[in-house]
Design a protein around this motif. Sequence first.
Motif, PDB file in Angstrom:
ATOM      1  N   LYS A  56      34.601  33.075  19.627  1.00  0.00           N
ATOM      2  CA  LYS A  56      33.611  33.662  20.529  1.00  0.00           C
ATOM      3  C   LYS A  56      32.626  32.640  21.074  1.00  0.00           C
ATOM      4  O   LYS A  56      31.963  32.888  22.067  1.00  0.00           O
ATOM      5  CB  LYS A  56      32.826  34.773  19.815  1.00  0.00           C
ATOM      6  CG  LYS A  56      33.654  35.986  19.506  1.00  0.00           C
ATOM      7  CD  LYS A  56      32.826  37.015  18.774  1.00  0.00           C
ATOM      8  CE  LYS A  56      33.682  38.191  18.355  1.00  0.00           C
ATOM      9  NZ  LYS A  56      32.905  39.157  17.581  1.00  0.00           N
ATOM     10  N   LEU A  57      32.515  31.479  20.401  1.00  0.00           N
ATOM     11  CA  LEU A  57      31.533  30.480  20.812  1.00  0.00           C
ATOM     12  C   LEU A  57      32.038  29.658  21.989  1.00  0.00           C
ATOM     13  O   LEU A  57      33.230  29.371  22.106  1.00  0.00           O
ATOM     14  CB  LEU A  57      31.216  29.536  19.656  1.00  0.00           C
ATOM     15  CG  LEU A  57      30.523  30.133  18.450  1.00  0.00           C
ATOM     16  CD1 LEU A  57      30.464  29.105  17.329  1.00  0.00           C
ATOM     17  CD2 LEU A  57      29.131  30.613  18.802  1.00  0.00           C
ATOM     18  N   THR A  58      31.100  29.243  22.834  1.00  0.00           N
ATOM     19  CA  THR A  58      31.450  28.329  23.921  1.00  0.00           C
ATOM     20  C   THR A  58      31.546  26.925  23.345  1.00  0.00           C
ATOM     21  O   THR A  58      31.012  26.651  22.260  1.00  0.00           O
ATOM     22  CB  THR A  58      30.367  28.352  25.018  1.00  0.00           C
ATOM     23  OG1 THR A  58      29.161  27.823  24.484  1.00  0.00           O
ATOM     24  CG2 THR A  58      30.143  29.752  25.555  1.00  0.00           C
ATOM     25  N   PRO A  59      32.200  26.011  24.045  1.00  0.00           N
ATOM     26  CA  PRO A  59      32.274  24.629  23.541  1.00  0.00           C
ATOM     27  C   PRO A  59      30.888  24.017  23.323  1.00  0.00           C
ATOM     28  O   PRO A  59      30.693  23.256  22.373  1.00  0.00           O
ATOM     29  CB  PRO A  59      33.029  23.894  24.651  1.00  0.00           C
ATOM     30  CG  PRO A  59      33.868  24.946  25.298  1.00  0.00           C
ATOM     31  CD  PRO A  59      33.045  26.200  25.230  1.00  0.00           C
ATOM     32  N   GLU A  60      29.924  24.348  24.171  1.00  0.00           N
ATOM     33  CA  GLU A  60      28.573  23.812  24.017  1.00  0.00           C
ATOM     34  C   GLU A  60      27.926  24.332  22.732  1.00  0.00           C
ATOM     35  O   GLU A  60      27.271  23.584  22.002  1.00  0.00           O
ATOM     36  CB  GLU A  60      27.690  24.186  25.221  1.00  0.00           C
ATOM     37  CG  GLU A  60      28.106  23.528  26.526  1.00  0.00           C
ATOM     38  CD  GLU A  60      29.247  24.247  27.219  1.00  0.00           C
ATOM     39  OE1 GLU A  60      29.488  25.446  26.950  1.00  0.00           O
ATOM     40  OE2 GLU A  60      29.930  23.598  28.027  1.00  0.00           O
ATOM     41  N   GLU A  61      28.118  25.622  22.466  1.00  0.00           N
ATOM     42  CA  GLU A  61      27.540  26.205  21.244  1.00  0.00           C
ATOM     43  C   GLU A  61      28.167  25.573  19.993  1.00  0.00           C
ATOM     44  O   GLU A  61      27.471  25.251  19.030  1.00  0.00           O
ATOM     45  CB  GLU A  61      27.748  27.719  21.219  1.00  0.00           C
ATOM     46  CG  GLU A  61      26.911  28.471  22.227  1.00  0.00           C
ATOM     47  CD  GLU A  61      27.279  29.938  22.321  1.00  0.00           C
ATOM     48  OE1 GLU A  61      26.351  30.745  22.491  1.00  0.00           O
ATOM     49  OE2 GLU A  61      28.477  30.278  22.212  1.00  0.00           O
ATOM     50  N   ARG A  62      29.492  25.389  20.033  1.00  0.00           N
ATOM     51  CA  ARG A  62      30.167  24.756  18.895  1.00  0.00           C
ATOM     52  C   ARG A  62      29.656  23.338  18.688  1.00  0.00           C
ATOM     53  O   ARG A  62      29.425  22.895  17.566  1.00  0.00           O
ATOM     54  CB  ARG A  62      31.688  24.748  19.102  1.00  0.00           C
ATOM     55  CG  ARG A  62      32.340  26.066  18.807  1.00  0.00           C
ATOM     56  CD  ARG A  62      33.843  25.934  18.622  1.00  0.00           C
ATOM     57  NE  ARG A  62      34.514  25.256  19.716  1.00  0.00           N
ATOM     58  CZ  ARG A  62      34.943  25.861  20.831  1.00  0.00           C
ATOM     59  NH1 ARG A  62      34.780  27.150  20.987  1.00  0.00           N
ATOM     60  NH2 ARG A  62      35.558  25.172  21.760  1.00  0.00           N
TER      61      ARG A  62
END
Length: 76
Positions: A56-62
């Motif tokens: 569910k996370l975006t690459p930026e959030e990860r």
Amino acid sequence: MSKRPKNLDLNQLATRIVDEAIGEIEPEQEIDEKKKAAMESGRLGGIKGGKARADKLTPEERSDIAKKAAKARWKE
């Protein structure tokens, strides 16, 4: 027969078996089926949870989470 703790070395396990046999300590009680099912389902949720959250996370959030973890890991 009760389950024995897995973190005991051979000598500790032998002592525990003898103590249970002579009645010095009480054997551990078996977990009833209802509790066992609840524990297993919780474990299943834990196994699935990390992957579901990562999906569910975006690459930026990860990336932000990874940076925060690395900072905490290497902090003095």
